[in-house]
Design an enzyme around this catalytic site. Structure first.
Site, PDB file in Angstrom:
ATOM      1  N   LYS A  61       5.651 -10.043  -4.635  1.00 16.50           N
ATOM      2  CA  LYS A  61       4.571 -10.424  -5.545  1.00 16.50           C
ATOM      3  C   LYS A  61       4.519  -9.493  -6.754  1.00 16.50           C
ATOM      4  O   LYS A  61       4.349  -9.944  -7.900  1.00 16.50           O
ATOM      5  CB  LYS A  61       3.240 -10.402  -4.789  1.00 16.50           C
ATOM      6  CG  LYS A  61       2.002 -10.756  -5.610  1.00 16.50           C
ATOM      7  CD  LYS A  61       1.293  -9.558  -6.209  1.00 16.50           C
ATOM      8  CE  LYS A  61       0.742  -8.618  -5.144  1.00 16.50           C
ATOM      9  NZ  LYS A  61      -0.007  -7.480  -5.773  1.00 16.50           N
ATOM     10  N   THR A  93      -2.979  -4.057  -7.444  1.00 18.42           N
ATOM     11  CA  THR A  93      -1.881  -4.326  -8.375  1.00 18.42           C
ATOM     12  C   THR A  93      -2.112  -5.726  -8.908  1.00 18.42           C
ATOM     13  O   THR A  93      -2.023  -6.705  -8.170  1.00 18.42           O
ATOM     14  CB  THR A  93      -0.520  -4.244  -7.668  1.00 18.42           C
ATOM     15  OG1 THR A  93      -0.375  -2.950  -7.075  1.00 18.42           O
ATOM     16  CG2 THR A  93       0.613  -4.462  -8.661  1.00 18.42           C
ATOM     17  N   LEU A 150      -7.365  -5.199  -3.454  1.00 19.63           N
ATOM     18  CA  LEU A 150      -7.165  -6.598  -3.075  1.00 19.63           C
ATOM     19  C   LEU A 150      -5.723  -7.047  -3.335  1.00 19.63           C
ATOM     20  O   LEU A 150      -4.991  -6.399  -4.087  1.00 19.63           O
ATOM     21  CB  LEU A 150      -8.157  -7.468  -3.849  1.00 19.63           C
ATOM     22  CG  LEU A 150      -9.641  -7.131  -3.570  1.00 19.63           C
ATOM     23  CD1 LEU A 150     -10.556  -7.799  -4.592  1.00 19.63           C
ATOM     24  CD2 LEU A 150     -10.017  -7.542  -2.152  1.00 19.63           C
ATOM     25  N   PRO A 151      -5.310  -8.171  -2.727  1.00 16.40           N
ATOM     26  CA  PRO A 151      -3.895  -8.549  -2.772  1.00 16.40           C
ATOM     27  C   PRO A 151      -3.350  -8.923  -4.146  1.00 16.40           C
ATOM     28  O   PRO A 151      -2.203  -8.604  -4.468  1.00 16.40           O
ATOM     29  CB  PRO A 151      -3.824  -9.755  -1.818  1.00 16.40           C
ATOM     30  CG  PRO A 151      -5.024  -9.669  -0.965  1.00 16.40           C
ATOM     31  CD  PRO A 151      -6.079  -9.033  -1.806  1.00 16.40           C
ATOM     32  N   LYS A 193       1.236   0.323 -13.732  1.00 15.63           N
ATOM     33  CA  LYS A 193       1.527   0.145 -12.311  1.00 15.63           C
ATOM     34  C   LYS A 193       2.660  -0.846 -12.093  1.00 15.63           C
ATOM     35  O   LYS A 193       3.532  -0.632 -11.244  1.00 15.63           O
ATOM     36  CB  LYS A 193       0.263  -0.325 -11.577  1.00 15.63           C
ATOM     37  CG  LYS A 193       0.463  -0.610 -10.088  1.00 15.63           C
ATOM     38  CD  LYS A 193       0.792   0.657  -9.305  1.00 15.63           C
ATOM     39  CE  LYS A 193       1.177   0.351  -7.858  1.00 15.63           C
ATOM     40  NZ  LYS A 193       0.081  -0.278  -7.085  1.00 15.63           N
TER      41      LYS A 193
END
Length: 306
Positions: free
Chosen positions: A239, A95, A64-65, A170
């Site tokens: 982001k 992430t 997911l975003p 990450k």
């Protein structure tokens, strides 16, 4: 003997590729995405909601975003928390912010549901080839119980520590990725304007101290016009850098090097490349340098003809 089944929420650039790998390995996938047709395109059986993917699935994967979406899908009304069974494992491949990850881990743990954060690296090509690197956080026992689901999609799986450790790793990796990609893009635009042979420049850099992932794996193809479409966009890269800045601030670590990639990928977004692969940052920098492109079929064809 019935096939193993997993649930998958988020079937976009990366989730769709991973789903196709799982289906190709003989694993049944029940998938959900807010966009119609994504499940069918990935070879999955379409579910009507995130909660529906839990039924009959040994584990559920998320791609997911951002953390806001993850929290909504897991903890929101009709989310996974309400449908997951005790002992079921939910694996977040997104992430995401480690602090959010730890909150979700605690909330699901109170319900007897395991939650693993599992950051992925390698891009679209690795997702298609099943050679992703996975950095996981959470219970070692839970990870061991679902390692089979990683076999079709990853060549390296490392448990980094407790909940949040995978997503923390990450963010650190993605920040270095952002720095090297943005800096290399700027250097290659400068090399073009200096009239240098771009292949020769990369050959020298890759034998020298400036070598990095972008010079080794991205720009040898970009200078030939192949932007490796399908991976992380400039908007998502921005982001991720913001998430990194927030994370290191929480850790009490000075953040001295984020301005460059934030400016580069922010410019890419403002110039219309936000929803395109982050490698297109080189075109954004080229625009700011007067319309420079590393690959020009007409110019390169004339040079080859000489």
């Amino acid at each position: 003997m019935s096939r193993r089944q997993v649930g998958f929420v988020g079937l976009g650039n990366m989730g769709g590729r991973m789903t196709r790998r799982l289906v190709g390995a003989g694993i049944a996938v029940v998938g959900y995405d807010v966009r119609d047709g994504q499940a069918a395109a990935a070879g999955a059986l379409a579910a009507g909601s995130p909660a529906e993917v839990c039924a009959g699935s040994e584990c559920v994967l998320l791609s997911l975003p951002d953390s806001t979406v993850v929290e909504s899908v897991v903890l929101g009304d009709g989310g996974l928390a309400a449908a997951a069974r005790s002992g079921q494992v939910i694996i977040d491949l997104s992430t995401a912010a480690p602090a959010s990850t730890r909150r979700i881990h605690a909330a699901l743990g109170a319900l007897g549901v395991e939650y693993l954060d599992a950051g992925i690296s390698g891009g679209a090509a690795a997702a298609e080839q099943g050679t992703l690197t996975i950095m996981a956080g959470g219970s070692a026992a839970a990870l061991d119980a679902i390692r089979w689901v990683f076999e079709p999609i990853a060549s390296k799986v490392v448990l980094m520590g407790e909940s949040g450790a995978g997503h923390s790793t990450k963010l650190l990796n993605n920040f270095l990725n952002a720095v090297s990609l943005a800096a290399t893009a700027e250097v290659m635009v400068a090399a073009r304007k200096a009239g240098l042979d771009l292949a020769a420049v990369l050959d020298v850099i890759n034998s020298s101290s400036g070598v990095n992932y972008a010079t080794l794996n991205r720009f040898p193809r970009i200078i030939k016009g192949d932007y490796l479409e399908g991976g992380l966009t400039s908007a998502l890269m921005t982001k991720d850098v913001v998430l990194y800045v927030d994370h290191v601030r929480e850790l009490g670590v000075p953040c001295l090097n984020a301005a460059g990639p934030l400016a580069s990928f922010g410019a890419a977004g403002n110039l219309g490349y936000g929803d395109k692969i982050s490698n297109r940052v080189v075109d954004a920098i080229g625009d700011l340098a007067g319309g420079v492109r590393l690959f020009s079929p007409a110019a390169d064809g004339a040079k080859d003809a000489r």
